[in-house]
Design a protein around this motif. Structure first.
Motif, PDB file in Angstrom:
ATOM      1  N   SER A 164       0.854  -1.188   0.000  1.00  7.27           N
ATOM      2  CA  SER A 164       0.000   0.000   0.000  1.00  7.27           C
ATOM      3  C   SER A 164       0.888   1.235   0.000  1.00  7.27           C
ATOM      4  O   SER A 164       1.864   1.301   0.756  1.00  7.27           O
ATOM      5  N   SER A 165       0.558   2.214  -0.835  1.00  9.85           N
ATOM      6  CA  SER A 165       1.405   3.401  -0.931  1.00  9.85           C
ATOM      7  C   SER A 165       0.553   4.633  -1.201  1.00  9.85           C
ATOM      8  O   SER A 165      -0.583   4.534  -1.667  1.00  9.85           O
ATOM      9  N   SER A 166       1.128   5.797  -0.910  1.00  7.74           N
ATOM     10  CA  SER A 166       0.432   7.051  -1.186  1.00  7.74           C
ATOM     11  C   SER A 166       1.444   8.146  -1.482  1.00  7.74           C
ATOM     12  O   SER A 166       2.594   8.096  -1.030  1.00  7.74           O
ATOM     13  N   LEU A 167       0.993   9.126  -2.249  1.00  9.84           N
ATOM     14  CA  LEU A 167       1.751  10.337  -2.528  1.00  9.84           C
ATOM     15  C   LEU A 167       0.827  11.529  -2.309  1.00  9.84           C
ATOM     16  O   LEU A 167      -0.358  11.466  -2.654  1.00  9.84           O
ATOM     17  N   GLY A 168       1.351  12.611  -1.741  1.00 14.77           N
ATOM     18  CA  GLY A 168       0.526  13.781  -1.505  1.00 14.77           C
ATOM     19  C   GLY A 168       1.262  15.070  -1.799  1.00 14.77           C
ATOM     20  O   GLY A 168       2.487  15.146  -1.665  1.00 14.77           O
ATOM     21  N   TYR A 169       0.510  16.089  -2.215  1.00 15.08           N
ATOM     22  CA  TYR A 169       1.066  17.428  -2.438  1.00 15.08           C
ATOM     23  C   TYR A 169       0.042  18.455  -1.976  1.00 15.08           C
ATOM     24  O   TYR A 169      -1.162  18.295  -2.215  1.00 15.08           O
ATOM     25  N   ALA A 170       0.512  19.503  -1.294  1.00 16.49           N
ATOM     26  CA  ALA A 170      -0.368  20.566  -0.834  1.00 16.49           C
ATOM     27  C   ALA A 170       0.253  21.921  -1.101  1.00 16.49           C
ATOM     28  O   ALA A 170       1.465  22.099  -0.959  1.00 16.49           O
ATOM     29  N   ASP A 171      -0.581  22.864  -1.476  1.00 17.16           N
ATOM     30  CA  ASP A 171      -0.172  24.261  -1.614  1.00 17.16           C
ATOM     31  C   ASP A 171      -1.080  25.090  -0.713  1.00 17.16           C
ATOM     32  O   ASP A 171      -2.245  25.317  -1.026  1.00 17.16           O
ATOM     33  N   PHE A 172      -0.545  25.502   0.441  1.00 21.84           N
ATOM     34  CA  PHE A 172      -1.272  26.366   1.352  1.00 21.84           C
ATOM     35  C   PHE A 172      -0.864  27.806   1.045  1.00 21.84           C
ATOM     36  O   PHE A 172       0.296  28.181   1.228  1.00 21.84           O
ATOM     37  N   ILE A 173      -1.806  28.593   0.561  1.00 22.16           N
ATOM     38  CA  ILE A 173      -1.532  29.915   0.003  1.00 22.16           C
ATOM     39  C   ILE A 173      -0.798  30.809   1.008  1.00 22.16           C
ATOM     40  O   ILE A 173      -1.223  30.956   2.158  1.00 22.16           O
ATOM     41  N   ASP A 174       0.308  31.399   0.557  1.00 22.13           N
ATOM     42  CA  ASP A 174       1.151  32.306   1.358  1.00 22.13           C
ATOM     43  C   ASP A 174       1.773  31.634   2.577  1.00 22.13           C
ATOM     44  O   ASP A 174       2.390  32.309   3.407  1.00 22.13           O
ATOM     45  N   ASN A 175       1.618  30.313   2.701  1.00 20.12           N
ATOM     46  CA  ASN A 175       2.172  29.573   3.842  1.00 20.12           C
ATOM     47  C   ASN A 175       3.329  28.694   3.385  1.00 20.12           C
ATOM     48  O   ASN A 175       4.491  29.035   3.562  1.00 20.12           O
ATOM     49  N   ASP A 176       3.014  27.552   2.759  1.00 19.46           N
ATOM     50  CA  ASP A 176       4.070  26.653   2.291  1.00 19.46           C
ATOM     51  C   ASP A 176       3.542  25.677   1.249  1.00 19.46           C
ATOM     52  O   ASP A 176       2.344  25.600   0.991  1.00 19.46           O
ATOM     53  N   GLN A 177       4.471  24.952   0.644  1.00 16.90           N
ATOM     54  CA  GLN A 177       4.157  23.815  -0.213  1.00 16.90           C
ATOM     55  C   GLN A 177       4.655  22.556   0.497  1.00 16.90           C
ATOM     56  O   GLN A 177       5.739  22.559   1.081  1.00 16.90           O
ATOM     57  N   GLU A 178       3.857  21.486   0.436  1.00 15.33           N
ATOM     58  CA  GLU A 178       4.181  20.290   1.194  1.00 15.33           C
ATOM     59  C   GLU A 178       4.100  19.051   0.310  1.00 15.33           C
ATOM     60  O   GLU A 178       3.266  18.962  -0.597  1.00 15.33           O
ATOM     61  N   TYR A 179       4.974  18.088   0.625  1.00 18.19           N
ATOM     62  CA  TYR A 179       5.044  16.827  -0.106  1.00 18.19           C
ATOM     63  C   TYR A 179       5.048  15.689   0.913  1.00 18.19           C
ATOM     64  O   TYR A 179       5.704  15.778   1.952  1.00 18.19           O
ATOM     65  N   SER A 180       4.319  14.622   0.618  1.00 18.43           N
ATOM     66  CA  SER A 180       4.290  13.483   1.535  1.00 18.43           C
ATOM     67  C   SER A 180       4.263  12.181   0.765  1.00 18.43           C
ATOM     68  O   SER A 180       3.861  12.137  -0.404  1.00 18.43           O
ATOM     69  N   ALA A 181       4.682  11.108   1.434  1.00 19.31           N
ATOM     70  CA  ALA A 181       4.663   9.770   0.843  1.00 19.31           C
ATOM     71  C   ALA A 181       4.570   8.750   1.963  1.00 19.31           C
ATOM     72  O   ALA A 181       5.041   8.995   3.084  1.00 19.31           O
ATOM     73  N   SER A 182       3.959   7.612   1.665  1.00 19.45           N
ATOM     74  CA  SER A 182       3.909   6.512   2.622  1.00 19.45           C
ATOM     75  C   SER A 182       3.980   5.194   1.880  1.00 19.45           C
ATOM     76  O   SER A 182       3.600   5.100   0.704  1.00 19.45           O
TER      77      SER A 182
END
Length: 366
Positions: free
Chosen positions: A223-241
């Protein structure tokens, strides 16, 4: 996004479903958990209590369409991280609509990257992700009390910056063992998340996209996952499991990276409630790994978590061995041992903490 708005939206969406004969389903469940721990630090003995109640009502149109309203209520005492609004004392109210075209979620939920994230096997109520071990050995890098919020480092490998702030999420049907998830958050701030309400970006929105895959190769399930987030004026985030399961054993881990938006520098003091390195989580990383074993009513897990800020010396390490035994369908017993090492940006005693903790307790489910 007000509660009135998203409940009205849910009701409107219900009317849009095919008008076919169906039936209502209702259910309620909950639990009460008590933990007692000893730590070789100044506080030594400490106890915590938790209770939760989950209720739902859904209408099942047929085998393909259903829609419902869900409400989860949480209560807690003697917690170091006092998330009293939509947290240890709070609620999550949301709607779910399922159809052949996917799942639509509206309300106080985790984003799709957090929902898809797996990795380290979870045994017992403490865990190493957003770990409640800090109730027994406080972490100066993670604080939320009253109007004071400070997360100098990440506390999870899944994307939790927005907590359970009201949001809209869509999860696609499974296609070749893979699902796509999309989330829109109108306002990032939430007490289950990492944002300080005095931060200049607290009321900005965010976008999250994630992929989940699970495949059975006979000799092992992956089982695997990939994630990306763009929180405006805050940060960009990357995740994996990633989790590998075979028989009674599961080996898993997760990873997360954040890069701060240049518009708002990290650690810029904007009020009396923004202490030094209050938003260091915006530029840093976290990773963890764990091995879990399950045999009948017994579960055990050995796990390791590390997070570090890129622009300071703040970092955390947690090593935990957890045990859980299901006495019967209503009663679980827990026993855990952990070692933590929480380091601040300098050598001041109030900025650092480390030691061992031994925690036991039980959970009654109904």
């Amino acid at each position: 996004m007000s509660r009135k708005f998203y409940l009205s939206f849910l009701f409107s969406a219900l009317l849009a479903f095919p008008l076919q004969a169906g039936e209502w389903e209702y259910d309620a469940s909950g639990s009460v958990t008590g933990l007692y721990g000893y730590a070789d630090t100044e506080s030594h003995h400490h106890g915590t209590g938790d209770a939760d109640l989950a209720v739902y009502a859904k209408y099942v149109f047929n085998n393909e369409y259903e829609a419902g309203i869900y409400a989860d209520f949480m209560f807690g005492v003697n917690h170091e991280l006092e998330d009293y609004n939509q947290g240890k004392w709070g609620e999550e109210i949301y709607g779910i609509m399922d159809s052949p075209y996917g799942r639509l979620m509206l309300g106080q939920t985790w984003n799709v990257a957090a929902q898809f994230h797996g990795g380290v096997p979870t045994v017992g109520p403490l865990g190493v992700e957003n770990s409640d071990i800090v109730d027994f050995i406080a972490n100066p890098n993670w604080k939320r009390k009253n109007h004071y919020a400070r997360f100098a480092t990440l506390n999870t490998t899944y994307i939790n910056t927005d907590g359970v702030a009201p949001k809209i999420s869509y999860i696609s049907p499974e296609y070749y063992n893979t699902m796509l998830g999309l989330t829109y958050v109108p306002e990032t701030y939430n007490r289950r998340g990492l944002v300080n309400k005095d931060a200049p970006y607290y009321d900005k929105g965010g976008y999250i996209v994630s992929l989940y895959n699970s495949v059975d190769l006979d000799f092992v399930t992956i089982s695997s996952s990939l994630g990306y987030a763009d929180f405006i004026d805050n940060d960009q985030e990357y995740s994996a499991s990633l989790a590998l399961s075979r028989g009674n054993w599961t080996l898993g881990g997760g990873w997360r990276r954040t890069n701060a938006d240049s518009k708002n520098p990290v650690n810029r003091k904007v009020s009396d409630n923004t202490p030094e390195w209050f938003d260091g989580y915006r530029d840093g990383y976290a990773w963890d790994i764990g091995l879990g074993y399950e045999f009948g009513p017994y579960k055990a897990g050995l796990s390791y978590f590390k997070s570090k800020a890129s622009r300071s010396d703040n970092e955390n390490e947690i090593v935990m061995f957890s045990n859980q035994y299901q006495v019967n369908k209503n009663l679980d017993v827990y026993l855990a041992a952990a070692h933590v090492d929480f380091n601040g940006a300098n050598a001041n005693l109030e900025e650092n903490n480390k030691g061992y903790a031994f925690v036991t307790g039980l959970s009654l489910k109904f």
